[in-house]
Design a protein around this motif. Sequence first.
Motif, PDB file in Angstrom:
ATOM      1  N   ARG A 187      -1.587   3.229  -2.622  1.00 53.50           N
ATOM      2  CA  ARG A 187      -2.978   2.794  -2.802  1.00 53.50           C
ATOM      3  C   ARG A 187      -3.482   2.229  -1.482  1.00 53.50           C
ATOM      4  O   ARG A 187      -2.710   1.781  -0.634  1.00 53.50           O
ATOM      5  CB  ARG A 187      -3.076   1.692  -3.871  1.00 53.50           C
ATOM      6  CG  ARG A 187      -2.748   2.147  -5.264  1.00 53.50           C
ATOM      7  CD  ARG A 187      -3.827   3.072  -5.759  1.00 53.50           C
ATOM      8  NE  ARG A 187      -3.670   3.331  -7.177  1.00 53.50           N
ATOM      9  CZ  ARG A 187      -4.630   3.786  -7.937  1.00 53.50           C
ATOM     10  NH1 ARG A 187      -5.816   4.040  -7.434  1.00 53.50           N
ATOM     11  NH2 ARG A 187      -4.417   4.036  -9.203  1.00 53.50           N
ATOM     12  N   ASN A 226      -9.281  -5.408  -3.875  1.00 55.70           N
ATOM     13  CA  ASN A 226     -10.257  -5.461  -4.970  1.00 55.70           C
ATOM     14  C   ASN A 226      -9.601  -5.895  -6.272  1.00 55.70           C
ATOM     15  O   ASN A 226     -10.153  -6.703  -7.017  1.00 55.70           O
ATOM     16  CB  ASN A 226     -10.947  -4.106  -5.156  1.00 55.70           C
ATOM     17  CG  ASN A 226     -12.232  -4.022  -4.396  1.00 55.70           C
ATOM     18  OD1 ASN A 226     -13.193  -4.685  -4.736  1.00 55.70           O
ATOM     19  ND2 ASN A 226     -12.244  -3.213  -3.344  1.00 55.70           N
ATOM     20  N   ARG A 227      -8.413  -5.355  -6.584  1.00 55.11           N
ATOM     21  CA  ARG A 227      -7.711  -5.745  -7.819  1.00 55.11           C
ATOM     22  C   ARG A 227      -7.352  -7.229  -7.775  1.00 55.11           C
ATOM     23  O   ARG A 227      -7.481  -7.937  -8.762  1.00 55.11           O
ATOM     24  CB  ARG A 227      -6.431  -4.922  -8.023  1.00 55.11           C
ATOM     25  CG  ARG A 227      -6.607  -3.423  -8.218  1.00 55.11           C
ATOM     26  CD  ARG A 227      -7.396  -2.977  -9.450  1.00 55.11           C
ATOM     27  NE  ARG A 227      -8.830  -3.041  -9.354  1.00 55.11           N
ATOM     28  CZ  ARG A 227      -9.635  -2.213  -8.671  1.00 55.11           C
ATOM     29  NH1 ARG A 227      -9.153  -1.232  -7.978  1.00 55.11           N
ATOM     30  NH2 ARG A 227     -10.941  -2.384  -8.686  1.00 55.11           N
ATOM     31  N   ALA A 228      -6.893  -7.691  -6.617  1.00 57.93           N
ATOM     32  CA  ALA A 228      -6.506  -9.096  -6.477  1.00 57.93           C
ATOM     33  C   ALA A 228      -7.715 -10.016  -6.679  1.00 57.93           C
ATOM     34  O   ALA A 228      -7.626 -11.029  -7.369  1.00 57.93           O
ATOM     35  CB  ALA A 228      -5.872  -9.337  -5.110  1.00 57.93           C
ATOM     36  N   THR A 271       0.836  -1.209   0.000  1.00 61.82           N
ATOM     37  CA  THR A 271       0.000   0.000   0.000  1.00 61.82           C
ATOM     38  C   THR A 271       0.868   1.256   0.000  1.00 61.82           C
ATOM     39  O   THR A 271       0.556   2.226  -0.690  1.00 61.82           O
ATOM     40  CB  THR A 271      -0.965   0.043   1.201  1.00 61.82           C
ATOM     41  OG1 THR A 271      -0.219   0.072   2.410  1.00 61.82           O
ATOM     42  CG2 THR A 271      -1.922  -1.129   1.197  1.00 61.82           C
ATOM     43  N   LYS A 301      -5.557  -0.473   1.033  1.00 65.58           N
ATOM     44  CA  LYS A 301      -5.731  -1.924   1.100  1.00 65.58           C
ATOM     45  C   LYS A 301      -6.951  -2.329   0.292  1.00 65.58           C
ATOM     46  O   LYS A 301      -6.937  -3.344  -0.402  1.00 65.58           O
ATOM     47  CB  LYS A 301      -5.914  -2.379   2.554  1.00 65.58           C
ATOM     48  CG  LYS A 301      -4.670  -2.414   3.367  1.00 65.58           C
ATOM     49  CD  LYS A 301      -5.004  -2.978   4.748  1.00 65.58           C
ATOM     50  CE  LYS A 301      -3.820  -2.949   5.661  1.00 65.58           C
ATOM     51  NZ  LYS A 301      -4.155  -3.498   6.986  1.00 65.58           N
ATOM     52  N   ASN A 302      -8.001  -1.538   0.408  1.00 69.01           N
ATOM     53  CA  ASN A 302      -9.234  -1.833  -0.316  1.00 69.01           C
ATOM     54  C   ASN A 302      -8.964  -1.937  -1.820  1.00 69.01           C
ATOM     55  O   ASN A 302      -9.424  -2.869  -2.480  1.00 69.01           O
ATOM     56  CB  ASN A 302     -10.272  -0.747  -0.029  1.00 69.01           C
ATOM     57  CG  ASN A 302     -11.575  -1.001  -0.733  1.00 69.01           C
ATOM     58  OD1 ASN A 302     -12.264  -1.984  -0.441  1.00 69.01           O
ATOM     59  ND2 ASN A 302     -11.915  -0.149  -1.686  1.00 69.01           N
ATOM     60  N   TYR A 303      -8.219  -0.981  -2.348  1.00 68.32           N
ATOM     61  CA  TYR A 303      -7.920  -0.981  -3.782  1.00 68.32           C
ATOM     62  C   TYR A 303      -7.150  -2.239  -4.177  1.00 68.32           C
ATOM     63  O   TYR A 303      -7.485  -2.921  -5.134  1.00 68.32           O
ATOM     64  CB  TYR A 303      -7.110   0.264  -4.153  1.00 68.32           C
ATOM     65  CG  TYR A 303      -6.680   0.290  -5.591  1.00 68.32           C
ATOM     66  CD1 TYR A 303      -7.518   0.789  -6.578  1.00 68.32           C
ATOM     67  CD2 TYR A 303      -5.437  -0.224  -5.974  1.00 68.32           C
ATOM     68  CE1 TYR A 303      -7.129   0.797  -7.905  1.00 68.32           C
ATOM     69  CE2 TYR A 303      -5.047  -0.224  -7.300  1.00 68.32           C
ATOM     70  CZ  TYR A 303      -5.897   0.282  -8.263  1.00 68.32           C
ATOM     71  OH  TYR A 303      -5.518   0.272  -9.573  1.00 68.32           O
ATOM     72  N   ILE A 304      -6.094  -2.540  -3.429  1.00 68.08           N
ATOM     73  CA  ILE A 304      -5.249  -3.683  -3.759  1.00 68.08           C
ATOM     74  C   ILE A 304      -6.021  -4.990  -3.640  1.00 68.08           C
ATOM     75  O   ILE A 304      -5.925  -5.867  -4.507  1.00 68.08           O
ATOM     76  CB  ILE A 304      -3.984  -3.685  -2.881  1.00 68.08           C
ATOM     77  CG1 ILE A 304      -3.126  -2.463  -3.241  1.00 68.08           C
ATOM     78  CG2 ILE A 304      -3.196  -4.979  -3.049  1.00 68.08           C
ATOM     79  CD1 ILE A 304      -1.974  -2.212  -2.306  1.00 68.08           C
ATOM     80  N   GLU A 320     -10.507  -9.258  -8.335  1.00 66.46           N
ATOM     81  CA  GLU A 320     -10.893  -9.154  -9.746  1.00 66.46           C
ATOM     82  C   GLU A 320     -10.044 -10.076 -10.619  1.00 66.46           C
ATOM     83  O   GLU A 320     -10.560 -10.794 -11.474  1.00 66.46           O
ATOM     84  CB  GLU A 320     -10.743  -7.721 -10.256  1.00 66.46           C
ATOM     85  CG  GLU A 320     -11.829  -6.787  -9.802  1.00 66.46           C
ATOM     86  CD  GLU A 320     -11.572  -5.349 -10.245  1.00 66.46           C
ATOM     87  OE1 GLU A 320     -10.595  -5.104 -11.002  1.00 66.46           O
ATOM     88  OE2 GLU A 320     -12.329  -4.471  -9.830  1.00 66.46           O
ATOM     89  N   GLU A 321      -8.726 -10.042 -10.406  1.00 69.29           N
ATOM     90  CA  GLU A 321      -7.823 -10.885 -11.181  1.00 69.29           C
ATOM     91  C   GLU A 321      -8.091 -12.361 -10.931  1.00 69.29           C
ATOM     92  O   GLU A 321      -8.088 -13.172 -11.858  1.00 69.29           O
ATOM     93  CB  GLU A 321      -6.368 -10.548 -10.871  1.00 69.29           C
ATOM     94  CG  GLU A 321      -5.936  -9.218 -11.444  1.00 69.29           C
ATOM     95  CD  GLU A 321      -4.491  -8.888 -11.110  1.00 69.29           C
ATOM     96  OE1 GLU A 321      -3.681  -9.825 -10.909  1.00 69.29           O
ATOM     97  OE2 GLU A 321      -4.168  -7.684 -11.077  1.00 69.29           O
TER      98      GLU A 321
END
Length: 88
Positions: free
Chosen positions: A25, A32-34, A20, A27-30, A36-37
């Motif tokens: 960025r 969410n990306r993880a 982060t 934690k929420n962003y990271i 999604e992937e």
Amino acid sequence: MGVTSIRLSSEIEKPLADLTKKLDRSKNYIINRAVEEFVARQAMERDRWEDALEALDSVKNGRLIDAGVVEKWMDSWGGDDELPTPTI
């Protein structure tokens, strides 16, 4: 947007906190990306599995294209006389 809480192991929490800061960025962003992937990768694996089952069914039922025909087609790629895609 839904809200979900998660528990992170200590082995994940520290590297996540470091990430982060490095990426500037949340934690929420990271996370969410993880997620999604991961979901996209699972969908891709499911699609590949379905394609494999379809291909196996084709072989089982004798719906095949001769390897020589496929090789000729591939050899023609990029040339002026490119052959059409072989079909069953």
